[in-house]
Design a protein around this motif. Structure first.
Motif, PDB file in Angstrom:
ATOM      1  N   LEU A 152       7.627  -4.930   0.052  1.00 13.01           N
ATOM      2  CA  LEU A 152       8.152  -6.144   1.460  1.00 13.01           C
ATOM      3  C   LEU A 152       7.773  -4.307   2.306  1.00 13.01           C
ATOM      4  CD1 LEU A 152      10.775  -8.419   0.228  1.00 13.01           C
ATOM      5  CD2 LEU A 152       7.991  -8.691   1.258  1.00 13.01           C
ATOM      6  N   GLY A 153       7.896  -3.025   2.190  1.00 12.22           N
ATOM      7  CA  GLY A 153       7.732  -2.070   3.037  1.00 12.22           C
ATOM      8  C   GLY A 153       6.665  -1.712   3.324  1.00 12.22           C
ATOM      9  N   CYS A 154       4.922  -3.125   3.177  1.00  8.65           N
ATOM     10  CA  CYS A 154       4.410  -3.068   3.817  1.00  8.65           C
ATOM     11  C   CYS A 154       4.295  -3.936   5.336  1.00  8.65           C
ATOM     12  CB  CYS A 154       3.105  -4.561   3.565  1.00  8.65           C
ATOM     13  SG  CYS A 154       3.509  -6.469   3.768  1.00  8.65           S
ATOM     14  N   LEU A 155       5.387  -4.470   5.516  1.00  6.40           N
ATOM     15  CA  LEU A 155       6.138  -5.187   6.806  1.00  6.40           C
ATOM     16  C   LEU A 155       6.110  -3.643   7.814  1.00  6.40           C
ATOM     17  CD1 LEU A 155       8.268  -8.008   5.867  1.00  6.40           C
ATOM     18  CD2 LEU A 155       5.826  -8.006   6.348  1.00  6.40           C
ATOM     19  N   LEU A 156       6.529  -2.310   7.428  1.00  3.64           N
ATOM     20  CA  LEU A 156       6.941  -1.537   8.168  1.00  3.64           C
ATOM     21  C   LEU A 156       5.622  -0.586   7.546  1.00  3.64           C
ATOM     22  CD1 LEU A 156      10.748  -0.995   6.880  1.00  3.64           C
ATOM     23  CD2 LEU A 156      10.180  -2.201   8.874  1.00  3.64           C
ATOM     24  N   GLN A 157       4.663  -0.857   7.412  1.00  2.90           N
ATOM     25  CA  GLN A 157       3.462  -0.179   7.036  1.00  2.90           C
ATOM     26  C   GLN A 157       3.320   1.117   6.533  1.00  2.90           C
ATOM     27  OE1 GLN A 157       0.335  -0.978   9.048  1.00  2.90           O
ATOM     28  NE2 GLN A 157       2.027  -2.707   9.858  1.00  2.90           N
ATOM     29  N   HIS A 181       2.492   0.601   2.964  1.00  4.97           N
ATOM     30  CA  HIS A 181       1.908   0.248   2.010  1.00  4.97           C
ATOM     31  C   HIS A 181       1.685   0.916   0.136  1.00  4.97           C
ATOM     32  CE1 HIS A 181       0.479  -3.217   4.794  1.00  4.97           C
ATOM     33  NE2 HIS A 181      -0.275  -1.550   5.696  1.00  4.97           N
ATOM     34  N   GLY A 182       1.854   0.765  -0.613  1.00  7.13           N
ATOM     35  CA  GLY A 182       1.881   1.202  -2.019  1.00  7.13           C
ATOM     36  C   GLY A 182       2.683   1.948  -2.394  1.00  7.13           C
ATOM     37  N   LEU A 183       4.029   1.389  -1.496  1.00  8.11           N
ATOM     38  CA  LEU A 183       5.533   2.063  -2.429  1.00  8.11           C
ATOM     39  C   LEU A 183       5.496   1.738  -3.431  1.00  8.11           C
ATOM     40  CD1 LEU A 183       7.990   1.656   0.142  1.00  8.11           C
ATOM     41  CD2 LEU A 183       6.519   3.099  -1.008  1.00  8.11           C
ATOM     42  N   HIS A 184       5.383  -0.019  -4.228  1.00 12.90           N
ATOM     43  CA  HIS A 184       5.822  -0.910  -5.206  1.00 12.90           C
ATOM     44  C   HIS A 184       4.986   0.157  -6.457  1.00 12.90           C
ATOM     45  CE1 HIS A 184       2.061  -2.592  -3.660  1.00 12.90           C
ATOM     46  NE2 HIS A 184       1.262  -3.271  -4.542  1.00 12.90           N
ATOM     47  N   ARG A 185       3.899   1.028  -6.080  1.00 18.72           N
ATOM     48  CA  ARG A 185       2.984   1.305  -6.440  1.00 18.72           C
ATOM     49  C   ARG A 185       2.495   3.190  -7.305  1.00 18.72           C
ATOM     50  NH1 ARG A 185      -2.420  -0.192  -8.344  1.00 18.72           N
ATOM     51  NH2 ARG A 185      -3.229  -2.454  -7.408  1.00 18.72           N
ATOM     52  N   LEU A 186       4.092   3.242  -6.226  1.00 19.50           N
ATOM     53  CA  LEU A 186       4.494   4.715  -6.144  1.00 19.50           C
ATOM     54  C   LEU A 186       5.446   4.512  -7.219  1.00 19.50           C
ATOM     55  CD1 LEU A 186       4.564   6.060  -3.458  1.00 19.50           C
ATOM     56  CD2 LEU A 186       2.757   6.788  -5.273  1.00 19.50           C
ATOM     57  N   TYR A 187       6.224   3.475  -7.412  1.00 17.13           N
ATOM     58  CA  TYR A 187       7.254   2.688  -8.031  1.00 17.13           C
ATOM     59  C   TYR A 187       6.909   2.668  -9.383  1.00 17.13           C
ATOM     60  CZ  TYR A 187      11.431   0.035  -9.779  1.00 17.13           C
ATOM     61  OH  TYR A 187      12.352  -0.068 -10.454  1.00 17.13           O
ATOM     62  N   ASN A 188       5.468   2.046  -9.953  1.00 17.20           N
ATOM     63  CA  ASN A 188       5.191   1.875 -11.268  1.00 17.20           C
ATOM     64  C   ASN A 188       4.548   3.364 -11.696  1.00 17.20           C
ATOM     65  OD1 ASN A 188       6.680  -0.476 -11.950  1.00 17.20           O
ATOM     66  ND2 ASN A 188       5.528  -1.369 -10.236  1.00 17.20           N
ATOM     67  N   GLY A 189       4.359   4.510 -11.322  1.00 19.51           N
ATOM     68  CA  GLY A 189       3.326   5.403 -11.639  1.00 19.51           C
ATOM     69  C   GLY A 189       2.247   4.996 -11.243  1.00 19.51           C
ATOM     70  N   LYS A 190       2.302   4.759 -10.663  1.00 13.47           N
ATOM     71  CA  LYS A 190       0.141   4.718  -9.999  1.00 13.47           C
ATOM     72  C   LYS A 190       0.442   4.763  -9.036  1.00 13.47           C
ATOM     73  CE  LYS A 190      -0.602   0.104 -12.491  1.00 13.47           C
ATOM     74  NZ  LYS A 190      -1.127   1.004 -13.485  1.00 13.47           N
ATOM     75  N   ILE A 191       0.323   7.150  -8.778  1.00 15.32           N
ATOM     76  CA  ILE A 191       0.766   7.854  -7.580  1.00 15.32           C
ATOM     77  C   ILE A 191      -0.659   7.463  -6.633  1.00 15.32           C
ATOM     78  CG2 ILE A 191       0.777  10.560  -6.831  1.00 15.32           C
ATOM     79  CD1 ILE A 191       3.006   7.994  -8.241  1.00 15.32           C
ATOM     80  N   THR A 200      -3.410   5.348  -6.367  1.00 10.66           N
ATOM     81  CA  THR A 200      -3.506   4.193  -5.973  1.00 10.66           C
ATOM     82  C   THR A 200      -2.875   3.945  -5.060  1.00 10.66           C
ATOM     83  OG1 THR A 200      -2.648   3.132  -7.971  1.00 10.66           O
ATOM     84  CG2 THR A 200      -5.013   2.694  -8.022  1.00 10.66           C
ATOM     85  N   GLY A 201      -1.238   4.111  -5.837  1.00  9.49           N
ATOM     86  CA  GLY A 201       0.101   4.381  -4.415  1.00  9.49           C
ATOM     87  C   GLY A 201      -0.462   4.860  -2.931  1.00  9.49           C
ATOM     88  N   LEU A 202      -1.319   6.098  -3.196  1.00 14.20           N
ATOM     89  CA  LEU A 202      -0.875   6.715  -1.628  1.00 14.20           C
ATOM     90  C   LEU A 202      -2.911   6.438  -0.942  1.00 14.20           C
ATOM     91  CD1 LEU A 202      -1.438  10.609  -3.321  1.00 14.20           C
ATOM     92  CD2 LEU A 202       1.059   9.193  -1.868  1.00 14.20           C
ATOM     93  N   LEU A 203      -3.999   6.009  -1.996  1.00 17.98           N
ATOM     94  CA  LEU A 203      -5.014   5.254  -1.846  1.00 17.98           C
ATOM     95  C   LEU A 203      -4.358   4.280  -0.906  1.00 17.98           C
ATOM     96  CD1 LEU A 203      -8.039   4.456  -1.023  1.00 17.98           C
ATOM     97  CD2 LEU A 203      -7.127   3.390  -3.609  1.00 17.98           C
ATOM     98  N   TRP A 204      -3.249   3.560  -1.119  1.00 20.36           N
ATOM     99  CA  TRP A 204      -2.609   1.842  -0.344  1.00 20.36           C
ATOM    100  C   TRP A 204      -1.637   2.660   0.794  1.00 20.36           C
ATOM    101  CZ3 TRP A 204      -5.033   0.632  -4.368  1.00 20.36           C
ATOM    102  CH2 TRP A 204      -5.347  -0.958  -4.961  1.00 20.36           C
ATOM    103  N   MET A 205      -1.393   3.835   0.805  1.00 22.02           N
ATOM    104  CA  MET A 205      -0.655   3.671   1.825  1.00 22.02           C
ATOM    105  C   MET A 205      -1.175   4.196   3.159  1.00 22.02           C
ATOM    106  SD  MET A 205       2.229   6.825   0.974  1.00 22.02           S
ATOM    107  CE  MET A 205       3.849   5.695   0.322  1.00 22.02           C
ATOM    108  N   PHE A 206      -2.911   4.971   2.868  1.00 25.19           N
ATOM    109  CA  PHE A 206      -3.425   5.343   3.934  1.00 25.19           C
ATOM    110  C   PHE A 206      -4.438   5.039   4.313  1.00 25.19           C
ATOM    111  CE2 PHE A 206      -1.998  10.068   2.075  1.00 25.19           C
ATOM    112  CZ  PHE A 206      -0.998   9.795   2.661  1.00 25.19           C
ATOM    113  N   SER A 207      -4.715   3.265   3.344  1.00 19.45           N
ATOM    114  CA  SER A 207      -5.925   2.648   3.467  1.00 19.45           C
ATOM    115  C   SER A 207      -5.101   1.285   3.870  1.00 19.45           C
ATOM    116  CB  SER A 207      -6.597   2.213   2.673  1.00 19.45           C
ATOM    117  OG  SER A 207      -6.531   1.678   1.269  1.00 19.45           O
ATOM    118  N   PHE A 208      -3.798   1.495   4.049  1.00 18.36           N
ATOM    119  CA  PHE A 208      -3.067   0.036   5.084  1.00 18.36           C
ATOM    120  C   PHE A 208      -3.050  -1.256   3.850  1.00 18.36           C
ATOM    121  CE2 PHE A 208      -4.760   1.724   8.717  1.00 18.36           C
ATOM    122  CZ  PHE A 208      -3.034   2.369   8.886  1.00 18.36           C
ATOM    123  N   GLY A 209      -3.005  -0.606   2.811  1.00 23.21           N
ATOM    124  CA  GLY A 209      -2.946  -1.488   0.787  1.00 23.21           C
ATOM    125  C   GLY A 209      -4.501  -1.995   1.207  1.00 23.21           C
ATOM    126  N   LEU A 210      -5.356  -1.496   1.452  1.00 17.95           N
ATOM    127  CA  LEU A 210      -6.656  -1.989   0.980  1.00 17.95           C
ATOM    128  C   LEU A 210      -6.859  -2.582   2.301  1.00 17.95           C
ATOM    129  CD1 LEU A 210      -7.943  -1.708  -2.565  1.00 17.95           C
ATOM    130  CD2 LEU A 210      -7.933   0.186  -0.579  1.00 17.95           C
TER     131      LEU A 210
END
Length: 173
Positions: free
Chosen positions: A21-26, A28-38, A40-50
């Motif tokens: 739900l962090g995507c509502l605050l722009q 994106h990708g926090l859930h991926r970082l939490y699960n160790g997918k560093i 793709t988590g950063l990719l989601w962050m910088f591409s607005f969740g693809l």
């Protein structure tokens, strides 16, 4: 309330959904970082969740991400995949300074003796190819014998610093 030891430090799908739900605050990708997918988590962050598509698809993938992360964590901690401890005790080889393991005595013409003599002639180091040339045995036979000697603790595997060739170092020679 009693906590199962296998659940300590494990990720939860509910937490991952809240982080999604962090995507509502722009964010994106926090859930991926939490699960160790560093990555793709950063990719989601910088591409607005693809561009939003990846973020929406992750709603279906979060349970699998959490399970995968928890399985890897259990494996690192020595737990079985179902979250239980191994039932068989861990056996460790203890070697004292005074006691040395006694190897089985080889036959005078055996491959082990030939390899020992070849290693002695080369200053205690021997490659598989050199072993084949000295003994006339096949590559598979020489390598299997050398690996058996490694398992018993009399030989160590190293690399030649100049050529990078795998060599077997006989410490006692």
């Amino acid at each position: 309330m009693k906590t199962n030891a296998s659940q300590i430090g494990m990720n939860k799908a509910g937490t991952a959904y809240i982080l999604w739900l962090g995507c509502l605050l722009q964010l994106h990708g926090l859930h991926r970082l939490y699960n160790g997918k560093i990555l793709t988590g950063l990719l989601w962050m910088f591409s607005f969740g693809l561009f939003g598509f990846g973020q929406v698809i992750d709603l279906l993938l979060i349970p699998n991400m959490v399970d995968e992360h928890n399985t890897k964590l259990r494996a690192r901690q020595g737990w079985l995949p179902d979250g239980s401890l191994p039932t068989q005790p861990v056996i460790q080889r203890v070697v004292t300074v005074d006691a040395k393991p006694v190897p089985p005595q080889p036959m005078p013409n055996s491959l082990v003796v030939k390899l020992l003599k070849a290693a002695e002639a080369r200053g205690g180091n021997l490659s598989v190819t050199q072993g084949v040339m000295e003994t006339g045995a096949s590559f598979a036979e020489v390598e299997a014998t050398l690996l058996q000697m490694v398992r018993t603790g009399y030989v160590e595997i190293t690399n030649d610093p100049k050529t990078g060739v795998v060599t077997y170092e006989f410490k006692e020679l």
